[in-house]
Design a protein around this motif. Structure first.
Motif, mmCIF file in Angstrom:
data_model
loop_
_atom_site.group_PDB
_atom_site.id
_atom_site.type_symbol
_atom_site.label_atom_id
_atom_site.label_comp_id
_atom_site.label_asym_id
_atom_site.label_seq_id
_atom_site.Cartn_x
_atom_site.Cartn_y
_atom_site.Cartn_z
ATOM 1 N N ASP A 67 -1.977 -15.490 -1.670
ATOM 2 C CA ASP A 67 -2.519 -14.245 -1.119
ATOM 3 C C ASP A 67 -4.036 -14.180 -1.143
ATOM 4 O OD1 ASP A 67 0.009 -13.483 -0.535
ATOM 5 O OD2 ASP A 67 0.286 -12.314 -2.372
ATOM 6 N N MET A 68 -4.539 -13.216 -0.386
ATOM 7 C CA MET A 68 -5.973 -12.986 -0.277
ATOM 8 C C MET A 68 -6.405 -12.089 -1.447
ATOM 9 S SD MET A 68 -7.666 -11.920 3.355
ATOM 10 C CE MET A 68 -7.889 -13.414 4.286
ATOM 11 N N PRO A 69 -7.541 -12.415 -2.067
ATOM 12 C CA PRO A 69 -7.963 -11.668 -3.264
ATOM 13 C C PRO A 69 -8.619 -10.328 -2.914
ATOM 14 C CG PRO A 69 -9.524 -13.418 -2.800
ATOM 15 C CD PRO A 69 -8.418 -13.568 -1.786
ATOM 16 N N ILE A 70 -7.822 -9.411 -2.375
ATOM 17 C CA ILE A 70 -8.351 -8.156 -1.820
ATOM 18 C C ILE A 70 -8.844 -7.185 -2.895
ATOM 19 C CG2 ILE A 70 -6.990 -8.373 0.284
ATOM 20 C CD1 ILE A 70 -5.035 -6.312 -0.861
ATOM 21 N N VAL A 71 -8.355 -7.327 -4.105
ATOM 22 C CA VAL A 71 -8.883 -6.544 -5.244
ATOM 23 C C VAL A 71 -8.999 -7.472 -6.450
ATOM 24 C CG1 VAL A 71 -7.957 -4.291 -4.495
ATOM 25 C CG2 VAL A 71 -6.565 -5.798 -5.934
ATOM 26 N N TYR A 72 -9.809 -7.050 -7.426
ATOM 27 C CA TYR A 72 -10.133 -7.903 -8.586
ATOM 28 C C TYR A 72 -9.331 -7.454 -9.813
ATOM 29 C CZ TYR A 72 -13.185 -10.357 -11.950
ATOM 30 O OH TYR A 72 -13.695 -11.183 -12.925
ATOM 31 N N ARG B 87 -3.221 -7.182 -5.740
ATOM 32 C CA ARG B 87 -3.009 -5.730 -5.853
ATOM 33 C C ARG B 87 -1.898 -5.442 -6.863
ATOM 34 N NH1 ARG B 87 -2.967 -2.703 -0.404
ATOM 35 N NH2 ARG B 87 -1.405 -4.230 0.138
ATOM 36 N N ARG C 217 -2.801 -14.433 8.986
ATOM 37 C CA ARG C 217 -4.172 -14.154 8.550
ATOM 38 C C ARG C 217 -4.563 -12.712 8.866
ATOM 39 N NH1 ARG C 217 -7.924 -18.096 7.812
ATOM 40 N NH2 ARG C 217 -6.147 -19.384 7.291
ATOM 41 N N ILE D 96 -15.945 -12.602 -2.103
ATOM 42 C CA ILE D 96 -15.029 -13.664 -1.683
ATOM 43 C C ILE D 96 -13.633 -13.108 -1.413
ATOM 44 C CG2 ILE D 96 -16.349 -15.421 -2.944
ATOM 45 C CD1 ILE D 96 -13.875 -15.492 -4.918
ATOM 46 N N SER D 97 -13.527 -11.808 -1.239
ATOM 47 C CA SER D 97 -12.204 -11.172 -1.083
ATOM 48 C C SER D 97 -11.480 -11.538 0.196
ATOM 49 C CB SER D 97 -12.339 -9.651 -1.173
ATOM 50 O OG SER D 97 -12.476 -9.262 -2.516
ATOM 51 N N THR D 98 -12.142 -12.230 1.125
ATOM 52 C CA THR D 98 -11.447 -12.674 2.334
ATOM 53 C C THR D 98 -11.447 -14.193 2.459
ATOM 54 O OG1 THR D 98 -13.461 -12.247 3.619
ATOM 55 C CG2 THR D 98 -11.790 -10.521 3.599
ATOM 56 N N THR D 99 -11.452 -14.869 1.317
ATOM 57 C CA THR D 99 -11.255 -16.319 1.319
ATOM 58 C C THR D 99 -9.777 -16.618 1.541
ATOM 59 O OG1 THR D 99 -11.400 -18.348 0.004
ATOM 60 C CG2 THR D 99 -10.940 -16.350 -1.205
ATOM 61 N N ASN D 100 -9.476 -17.848 1.973
ATOM 62 C CA ASN D 100 -8.093 -18.305 2.121
ATOM 63 C C ASN D 100 -7.632 -19.127 0.911
ATOM 64 O OD1 ASN D 100 -8.261 -17.447 4.920
ATOM 65 N ND2 ASN D 100 -9.529 -19.271 5.217
ATOM 66 N N GLU E 175 2.554 -13.933 5.159
ATOM 67 C CA GLU E 175 1.692 -13.090 5.982
ATOM 68 C C GLU E 175 0.815 -13.928 6.919
ATOM 69 O OE1 GLU E 175 1.956 -12.765 2.702
ATOM 70 O OE2 GLU E 175 2.252 -10.649 2.189
ATOM 71 N N HIS F 205 0.822 -1.209 0.000
ATOM 72 C CA HIS F 205 0.000 0.000 0.000
ATOM 73 C C HIS F 205 0.859 1.264 0.000
ATOM 74 C CE1 HIS F 205 -3.545 2.392 0.771
ATOM 75 N NE2 HIS F 205 -2.979 2.925 1.830
ATOM 76 N N ASN G 120 -14.085 -14.335 7.182
ATOM 77 C CA ASN G 120 -12.904 -15.156 6.938
ATOM 78 C C ASN G 120 -13.106 -16.479 7.683
ATOM 79 O OD1 ASN G 120 -9.807 -15.846 8.141
ATOM 80 N ND2 ASN G 120 -10.062 -15.620 5.963
ATOM 81 N N GLN H 43 -4.431 -5.961 5.019
ATOM 82 C CA GLN H 43 -4.217 -5.547 3.619
ATOM 83 C C GLN H 43 -5.559 -5.306 2.917
ATOM 84 O OE1 GLN H 43 -1.745 -8.662 1.898
ATOM 85 N NE2 GLN H 43 0.120 -7.501 2.296
ATOM 86 N N TYR H 44 -6.540 -6.162 3.218
ATOM 87 C CA TYR H 44 -7.881 -5.963 2.634
ATOM 88 C C TYR H 44 -8.436 -4.606 3.073
ATOM 89 C CZ TYR H 44 -12.883 -6.768 1.789
ATOM 90 O OH TYR H 44 -14.195 -6.666 1.384
ATOM 91 N N PHE I 24 -15.582 -10.868 -7.988
ATOM 92 C CA PHE I 24 -15.441 -11.415 -6.634
ATOM 93 C C PHE I 24 -16.717 -11.158 -5.820
ATOM 94 C CE2 PHE I 24 -10.496 -10.910 -6.584
ATOM 95 C CZ PHE I 24 -10.367 -12.073 -7.323
ATOM 96 N N GLU J 127 -6.812 -2.004 3.682
ATOM 97 C CA GLU J 127 -6.130 -0.902 2.978
ATOM 98 C C GLU J 127 -6.881 -0.552 1.695
ATOM 99 O OE1 GLU J 127 -1.555 -1.983 4.439
ATOM 100 O OE2 GLU J 127 -2.274 -2.614 2.464
ATOM 101 N N GLU J 128 -7.749 -1.482 1.268
ATOM 102 C CA GLU J 128 -8.454 -1.282 -0.003
ATOM 103 C C GLU J 128 -9.917 -0.883 0.182
ATOM 104 O OE1 GLU J 128 -6.975 -1.422 -2.887
ATOM 105 O OE2 GLU J 128 -5.033 -2.125 -2.143
ATOM 106 N N ARG K 180 -3.998 -27.579 -2.074
ATOM 107 C CA ARG K 180 -4.433 -26.445 -2.898
ATOM 108 C C ARG K 180 -3.889 -26.561 -4.321
ATOM 109 N NH1 ARG K 180 -6.582 -22.637 0.668
ATOM 110 N NH2 ARG K 180 -6.017 -23.031 2.817
ATOM 111 N N ARG L 80 -3.160 -10.334 6.396
ATOM 112 C CA ARG L 80 -3.877 -10.387 5.115
ATOM 113 C C ARG L 80 -5.173 -9.569 5.186
ATOM 114 N NH1 ARG L 80 -1.445 -14.450 2.066
ATOM 115 N NH2 ARG L 80 -0.127 -15.819 3.294
ATOM 116 N N ILE L 81 -5.881 -9.683 6.313
ATOM 117 C CA ILE L 81 -7.134 -8.935 6.447
ATOM 118 C C ILE L 81 -6.836 -7.432 6.571
ATOM 119 C CG2 ILE L 81 -9.175 -8.613 7.921
ATOM 120 C CD1 ILE L 81 -8.957 -11.669 8.544
#
Lengths: 239, 239
Positions: free
Chosen positions: A137-142, A93, B174, B132-136, B172, A45, B157, B180-181, B146, B183-184, A177, B177-178
């Motif tokens: 990583d976590m899919p925080i943006v698309y 990101r 958990r 689904i932006s906070t899936t693992n 990271e 960020h 989560n 970071q989410y 998403f 931050e968006e 996974r 990671r959240i």
């Protein structure tokens, strides 16, 4: 093909500082001809703070660092780059920002056609491959696609982690996974444990560092490779 | 609002069998009026085997199970459903299949307007939220968005995991990671540890099970909630 890549699993190894564990390989990789490295901080960020961290480390190795976000025109910055380093952070990101800034095809061209050395770490290693489909990583943006820069014809799982036999956590292991990924496609996946990295020079690929890598091929048993192993076959295999 | 949801963190708790740890809550949730539950096995590759597993478990609780993939028209199957259960697996594969089969808006309508009870586990809990932006999970396939079914106005989560103080792994945590989410975006994230679940009845939300949940609100300190806690405020908060 002029391609030169240094694809590092992790930026920081437990018990040491930022990029300490791979500093010899970095210096050898960029060598004496490169004076300035273009740093891409899109995965974190705070781009200024991240660039400062990279700049301080690279200074100790004899290189100046320019942050791509400091350039008026990021595509032009890639065009002029002597060397490129994409740092780790959040892979979604990072990939989205690479597309937003329209630098994906220019980086590909510079590395594959002009031989500009490319170093990636963690997320920066993910985006060097076919796709980010094996990121942790976590899919925080698309991002507009999971397709990435495509400097090698396979995928990498950075920070590869062996299952903890004492864990009571029931989330999927890393291997499970990657097996799910292979239910969808047959792209090879190289699991780079923290501490190792892949050096690619033209059509030659060598595992460097202090830990093993684990190769996942759809429908086959996983194979372990020691540091020093020749992995060039991954570059010619269409998978 | 007629909404009734049972959002479970994990399908299997360490040391017990499939859905054993929440079987009492499941029976109480679907009650005596529901006879047949529509099962959505899209998150796993082998839909028949997965449906068999769910069918066997639900039989012991007194319910028949129909696999949505067995229906000629999945949208029609949702229209007729007395109860819905979306199982865990890979969240990206699940969400993509829900869109591919055009059932997202129909499930939303049935649950929010008609009061059809919805149970989700793990990935099935993720898709019940805003996104689904906070899936693992690993992004093994690319969904068209998403954005998810949106039965609650926040994100979850599942399998929430506390940092291991003895770990030497540098990926990271958990919580990182959240962060970071956040931050968006400013969507609240409820971290459901394995063993707990959220029961939503209209505008009332209650934490059930044997473990605590951790709420992440952008710019604020995390808050821990014990089983039995009233979390209804999450349903009215626009975040």
């Amino acid at each position: 093909m002029k391609r030169r890549l240094l694809l590092v699993s992790n930026s920081t190894l437990h018990g040491s500082g930022y990029l300490d564990h791979c500093q010899q390989q970095i210096a050898q990789f960029f060598g004496k001809d490169v004076k300035r490295v273009l740093f891409v901080p899109y995965a974190l960020h705070d781009r200024d703070a991240y660039t400062k961290t990279a700049r301080n480390k690279f200074k100790t190795l004899g290189y100046e660092v320019d942050g791509i976000h400091e350039a008026a025109d990021p595509v032009e910055a890639v065009r002029k780059a002597e060397g490129i380093f994409i740092g780790g952070g959040n892979t979604f990101r990072l990939l989205k920002s690479l597309y937003d800034n329209k630098v994906v095809s220019e980086i590909r061209k510079r590395v594959l056609e002009d031989g500009v050395p490319y170093m990636g770490s963690s997320a920066g290693t993910n985006v060097a491959t076919i796709s980010i489909s094996t990121t942790n990583d976590m899919p925080i943006v698309y991002p507009p696609t999971f397709g990435a820069i495509g400097l090698v014809p396979f995928n990498i799982n950075p920070h590869y982690l062996d299952p903890d036999p004492n864990s009571r956590h029931m989330g999927e292991t890393r291997e499970q996974r990657i097996t799910q990924y292979h239910e969808e496609t047959d792209t090879n996946v190289l699991g780079l444990r923290e501490g190792c990295m892949l050096l690619v020079e033209g059509n030659k690929a060598t595992l460097l560092g202090s830990t093993k890598a684990r190769l996942f091929t759809r429908g086959k048993t996983c194979v372990e490779y020691d540091p020093g192993s020749d992995l060039s076959f991954l570059l010619t295999d269409a998978h």
